[in-house]
Scaffold this motif. Structure first.
Motif, PDB file in Angstrom:
ATOM      1  N   LEU A 273      37.013   8.569  81.250  1.00 12.18           N
ATOM      2  CA  LEU A 273      36.186   9.587  81.905  1.00 12.18           C
ATOM      3  C   LEU A 273      36.721  10.990  81.611  1.00 12.18           C
ATOM      4  CD1 LEU A 273      35.410   7.971  85.386  1.00 12.18           C
ATOM      5  CD2 LEU A 273      33.837   8.329  83.482  1.00 12.18           C
ATOM      6  N   GLY A 274      38.054  11.097  81.470  1.00  6.98           N
ATOM      7  CA  GLY A 274      38.638  12.394  81.126  1.00  6.98           C
ATOM      8  C   GLY A 274      38.153  12.889  79.766  1.00  6.98           C
ATOM      9  N   PHE A 275      38.115  11.977  78.789  1.00  8.64           N
ATOM     10  CA  PHE A 275      37.628  12.362  77.464  1.00  8.64           C
ATOM     11  C   PHE A 275      36.130  12.650  77.496  1.00  8.64           C
ATOM     12  CE2 PHE A 275      41.573  10.147  76.333  1.00  8.64           C
ATOM     13  CZ  PHE A 275      42.124  11.092  75.493  1.00  8.64           C
ATOM     14  N   ALA A 276      35.394  11.916  78.356  1.00  5.36           N
ATOM     15  CA  ALA A 276      33.969  12.228  78.520  1.00  5.36           C
ATOM     16  C   ALA A 276      33.798  13.628  79.092  1.00  5.36           C
ATOM     17  CB  ALA A 276      33.312  11.199  79.436  1.00  5.36           C
ATOM     18  N   GLY A 277      34.707  14.007  80.012  1.00  8.52           N
ATOM     19  CA  GLY A 277      34.657  15.355  80.584  1.00  8.52           C
ATOM     20  C   GLY A 277      34.897  16.425  79.529  1.00  8.52           C
ATOM     21  N   ILE A 278      35.812  16.146  78.595  1.00  3.97           N
ATOM     22  CA  ILE A 278      36.066  17.096  77.510  1.00  3.97           C
ATOM     23  C   ILE A 278      34.814  17.262  76.654  1.00  3.97           C
ATOM     24  CG2 ILE A 278      37.421  17.491  75.410  1.00  3.97           C
ATOM     25  CD1 ILE A 278      39.719  15.952  76.823  1.00  3.97           C
ATOM     26  N   ALA A 279      34.139  16.125  76.376  1.00  7.81           N
ATOM     27  CA  ALA A 279      32.904  16.189  75.590  1.00  7.81           C
ATOM     28  C   ALA A 279      31.830  16.982  76.337  1.00  7.81           C
ATOM     29  CB  ALA A 279      32.404  14.783  75.293  1.00  7.81           C
ATOM     30  N   LEU A 280      31.760  16.813  77.659  1.00  9.77           N
ATOM     31  CA  LEU A 280      30.805  17.584  78.462  1.00  9.77           C
ATOM     32  C   LEU A 280      31.115  19.074  78.389  1.00  9.77           C
ATOM     33  CD1 LEU A 280      30.242  15.487  81.712  1.00  9.77           C
ATOM     34  CD2 LEU A 280      28.486  16.282  80.137  1.00  9.77           C
ATOM     35  N   LEU A 281      32.403  19.412  78.450  1.00 10.45           N
ATOM     36  CA  LEU A 281      32.801  20.822  78.373  1.00 10.45           C
ATOM     37  C   LEU A 281      32.373  21.423  77.042  1.00 10.45           C
ATOM     38  CD1 LEU A 281      34.345  23.237  79.574  1.00 10.45           C
ATOM     39  CD2 LEU A 281      36.444  22.294  78.586  1.00 10.45           C
ATOM     40  N   VAL A 282      32.595  20.670  75.972  1.00 11.46           N
ATOM     41  CA  VAL A 282      32.184  21.149  74.657  1.00 11.46           C
ATOM     42  C   VAL A 282      30.661  21.262  74.587  1.00 11.46           C
ATOM     43  CG1 VAL A 282      32.164  20.601  72.193  1.00 11.46           C
ATOM     44  CG2 VAL A 282      34.240  20.226  73.520  1.00 11.46           C
ATOM     45  N   GLY A 283      29.977  20.300  75.200  1.00  9.68           N
ATOM     46  CA  GLY A 283      28.524  20.341  75.229  1.00  9.68           C
ATOM     47  C   GLY A 283      27.976  21.563  75.931  1.00  9.68           C
ATOM     48  N   ILE A 284      28.720  22.058  76.913  1.00  7.46           N
ATOM     49  CA  ILE A 284      28.287  23.265  77.630  1.00  7.46           C
ATOM     50  C   ILE A 284      28.150  24.438  76.667  1.00  7.46           C
ATOM     51  CG2 ILE A 284      29.062  25.015  79.293  1.00  7.46           C
ATOM     52  CD1 ILE A 284      30.140  22.714  81.004  1.00  7.46           C
ATOM     53  N   PHE A 285      29.112  24.564  75.745  1.00  9.28           N
ATOM     54  CA  PHE A 285      29.040  25.659  74.769  1.00  9.28           C
ATOM     55  C   PHE A 285      27.797  25.523  73.904  1.00  9.28           C
ATOM     56  CE2 PHE A 285      33.537  25.647  75.814  1.00  9.28           C
ATOM     57  CZ  PHE A 285      33.804  27.000  75.921  1.00  9.28           C
TER      58      PHE A 285
END
Length: 860
Positions: A273-285
């Motif tokens: 889930l932590g790595f999914a959160g990183i992907a979400l953060l990148v997706g925000i950009f």
């Protein structure tokens, strides 16, 4: 209603431009939902297994919980057969049977190949009982009827092509059992990967437990109408004194088994889930960039809407509704893809040896709710700033050309905030490197990582203006006018370039950080091995956790060309210091030659004296905490043995990684106070070859272990390589999980370029009209993409190396003193980033090259 209709029309009118943003949302939500479905399915699998294998009431030996954490002798704890008779006479008992079970075994075939799981699942040996019929059925052959017969589970038989009549050898702490397969039993529920063999009761007792007349636990079945709770109470009454027993109902036993698995499942779940959160953060950009560019390209359109009466709130709401549509579409697809991802993970685990049936696929109602909520909220929040920017467009914008105006400078306020955050983060990282305690340093490190990351994101546009110019001078100027055009396009909107590069920066920063930490760990451990380990060979269990059975140790000690062997056992004991405090500890019972095999520095006394009669050593931390000095005597109550007064002859330094905090006694001292049947087997063994006989001894030791594949012999080069491989495998898993964030970042580069091409349609038409060829146009876009990707890589790698360096300085408090920058990895990632830029530009460059010149010039 008008706003809703307008938003819907705009969304479908620009659906192609939003496709990549939708993919980013889809991937992020899919990773979250896939993780939840996968872990829920594993929980369901184990719940069914534990429920099926647990009796109505289970009676097992009760031992001290603190001592349970200390190493034993590899022989299971037992209860007397007389207890089975007592339990059988209890009210409400339909049946009570003694069961034998041991996980301290290894099963090999006739070619000495290990038949156990390769995923870490246990190998279990026991007797076949009626309770086993709850979860298994014999599908071939028959149950074992004597000491020469064994039954195996069907999953293990399928994996290793075993059939009835094949011979298996079971290696236990009490000796080897040679038997032929008499039957195959199939699980009625999913077996996640354990290898199971069954013997008749007498053989299981004598060979697995060491003597007849004892059992590992008692399975109790209730009569009709008797609840498990009532049965437990009746059994307790029948036993009378239950201080030596632990009684559990089916639910309690299943819950206890589940708790033992819970920590592993939780770690895996939250890590993913932590790595999914990183992907979400990148997706925000990606989403912010998409909506920012769409808003800028519709400046004239929005201006017209304002001119005919639309309010700021209506324009703002229109953009947010488009984001809502995007979030819904991406999230719904992501939930479906998440279930598919979970099934894929199950198939992957199956290929690795852990069987998870799709019949147990569990999609809790919370999973789609979490996925939809997460995807929609993240998308709408990411679009909020572009929506506000759209609301500020004035009606006069209708008189201007559409498109994003050149933004040569980032806002001064933004730059100031970014600088402050970056400097504050840098100060925190510096404080982490100078911390005296790891807890305090970890706090500074965490704060420093967060602040520098946010700072670099905020200051990105300012850095873009400088870094892109430098990169252009090195990379683009050689391409002449096309290179200069690519440079100016990248500099046209530093905010956009900064956001696109920041998306790539996050993933690469983590890659660089972990690479530095991993390389430093390997280098530090290698340096300490060179300084501390004098033994030529190390023998230890291949998978970790098991002990070296006596028959394997004897086989090793028969090898020629060995100067000496050193036994290393860990004996459980309760220590009482002179200050009266009592602690459970594991004492390292070793031969005196150990001081040559592993060199330890003492801060007081002589280590050689610690191997004397009734003597011992303690670690520096323990001595300081309990005010222990050389000459003091500690009261040592050995687990399963007698109590002794041992003299502290040496205090060893704890500034090490190998055996940090270890307390040493001689093996003869341990044997004096611990009975032979309670004395543990070796946890590890060391060997020193005779002069000039290293190669011969190495080969002979390997030959001696052919019949014991659960152990491995290593020289120092092997040990170092194994350490490097283990850390490398862990890093590869992490890199694989980070790949999702990097993929989303690449989509961001593609989307930025694609929208940029649309925005510059008229400009591209004019350049083509005045002589720019299709080939030059495509090259210009590819170069622009490369410079943006390399810009993000430079920021990410620089930031990550800073984090990694600070982390290594903090780990130096734990003995990892060597800082090593993995330059080959860093350079490979940097070069790969340029290729990522080239790849990201393929489609946008192709589309730009296909534009009709006249149509492009006529575009408004």
């Amino acid at each position: 209603m008008t706003v809703w209709k307008t938003s819907r029309r705009n969304f479908f009118a620009h659906k192609g431009r939003m496709a990549l943003s939708a993919v980013a949302v889809l991937l992020s939500v899919a990773f979250v939902c896939g993780t939840l479905v996968f872990t829920d399915t594993m929980n369901t699998t184990f719940d069914k297994l534990f429920a099926a294998t647990s009796a109505d009431v289970t009676v097992s030996p009760k031992s001290n919980e603190d001592n349970d954490r200390l190493p034993g002798n590899g022989k299971p704890v037992t209860l007397p057969a007389s207890a089975v008779e007592q339990v059988g006479k209890a009210t409400g008992v339909k049946d009570a049977e003694g069961a034998v079970s041991s996980m301290s075994v290894t099963v090999v075939d006739s070619h000495d190949k290990n038949m156990g799981s390769t995923t870490g699942a246990p190998t279990i040996a026991g007797n076949w009982t009626k309770n086993d019929l709850r979860s298994m059925e014999i599908t071939s052959g028959h149950a074992p009827r004597g000491p020469t017969e064994v039954m195996v589970d069907a999953d293990t038989a399928d994996k290793h092509d075993l059939k009835i009549g094949d011979e298996l050898r079971t290696i236990a702490a009490t000796g080897d059992i040679n038997a032929k397969i008499s039957g195959i039993a199939t699980f009625k529920v999913t077996n996640p990967g354990a290898a199971i063999v069954y013997f008749d009761t007498v053989t299981a007792q004598t060979k697995l437990l060491g003597r007849p007349g004892v059992f590992s636990f008692i399975s109790v079945t209730a009569e009709s109408g008797v609840t498990d709770t009532q049965l437990k109470r009746h059994v307790a009454t029948a036993l009378g004194d239950t201080s030596a027993y632990k009684l559990q109902t089916q639910k309690e036993a299943a819950a206890a088994n589940k708790d033992s698995m819970g920590s592993f499942l939780d770690v895996m779940k939250y890590a993913m889930l932590g790595f999914a959160g990183i992907a979400l953060l990148v997706g925000i950009f990606l989403i912010v960039n998409t909506f920012s560019m769409l808003v800028a390209q519709r400046t004239r359109e929005i201006g017209l809407m304002r001119a005919i009466g639309s309010s700021r709130k209506q324009v703002n709401r229109s953009v947010l509704i488009e984001a809502l549509f995007l979030g819904i579409v991406g999230s719904v697809l992501g939930v479906g893809a998440g279930v598919g991802l979970a099934v894929g993970l199950m198939k992957l685990m199956g290929a690795m040896g852990m069987d998870l049936s799709t019949n147990d696929l569990t999609v809790a109602w919370t999973t789609p709710v979490v996925g939809l909520a997460l995807g929609i909220i993240v998308t709408v929040v990411a679009a909020y700033i572009p929506a506000r920017r759209a609301g500020k467009i004035s009606p006069m914008a209708a008189l201007r050309d559409a498109g994003t105006p050149a933004d040569g400078r980032a806002g001064r306020v933004r730059a100031a905030i970014g600088l402050v955050l970056t400097l504050a983060g840098g100060a925190a990282l510096l404080a982490a490197t100078r911390a005296d305690k790891s807890g305090e340093g970890s706090l500074f490190l965490g704060v420093g990582v967060v602040l520098t990351l946010i700072g670099f994101i905020v200051i990105g546009p300012l850095l873009a203006g400088f870094v892109v110019r430098v990169l252009s001078a090195v990379m683009l100027r050689m391409f002449g006018p096309v290179g200069r055009l690519a440079e100016r396009n990248a500099l046209r909107n530093p905010r956009r370039t900064g956001a696109t590069g920041a998306a790539l920066m996050i993933g690469l920063a983590l890659v660089a950080c972990l690479s530095v930490v991993g390389s430093s760990m390997v280098a530090s451990a290698t340096e300490e091995l060179d300084k501390s380990v004098g033994a030529d060979f190390i023998v230890q269990p291949a998978g970790g956790g098991a002990l070296i059975v006596d028959q394997a140790a004897k086989s090793l000690k028969s090898v020629p060309d060995i100067e000496h062997f050193t036994d290393y056992k860990v004996v459980g004991a309760k220590l009482t210091a002179p200050d009266g405090t009592t602690e459970d500890k594991g004492l390292a019972a070793v031969d005196p030659t150990y001081r040559d095999d592993v060199r330890r520095t003492t801060v007081s006394g002589k280590l050689a004296d610690a191997y004397g009669k009734d003597a011992m050593s303690v670690g520096e931390t323990y001595a300081t905490k309990h005010h222990v000095k050389v000459g003091d005597r500690l009261t040592v109550a050995f687990k399963g043995g007698e109590t002794a007064k041992l003299k502290v002859a040496a205090i060893t330094s704890d500034d090490v990684n190998i055996d940090k905090g270890a307390m040493y006694i001689n093996t003869t001292t341990a044997a004096r106070y611990v009975p032979a049947d309670a004395l543990p087997d070796n946890m590890i063994m060391f060997a020193k070859a005779a002069d000039g006989k290293e190669k011969e001894a190495y080969a002979a030791l390997k030959d001696a272990l052919v019949k014991y594949p659960q152990y491995e012999v290593q020289n120092q080069a092997d040990f170092k390589q194994q350490l490097k491989d283990q850390i490398g495998q862990l890093l590869n898993i992490v890199y694989g999980l980070l790949a999702l964030a990097i993929i989303v970042a690449v989509l961001g580069v593609v989307n930025t370029l694609a929208l940029s091409v649309v925005e510059r349609t008229r400009e591209i038409g004019l350049m083509r009209a005045i002589g720019l060829s299709r080939r030059q146009l495509r090259r210009m876009i590819r170069l622009e993409s490369v410079v943006i990707a390399v810009f993000g890589a430079l920021l990410g790698l620089g930031l990550g190396m800073g984090w990694g360096t600070a982390a290594q300085k903090l780990l130096a408090l734990e003995g990892l003193n060597v800082l090593e920058i993995p330059w080959p990895t860093i350079l490979t990632v940097f070069v790969a980033s340029a290729f990522v830029g080239l790849f990201a530009a393929l489609v946008p460059a192709f589309r730009a090259g296909r534009m009709n010149v006249l149509n492009a010039i006529a575009t408004e």
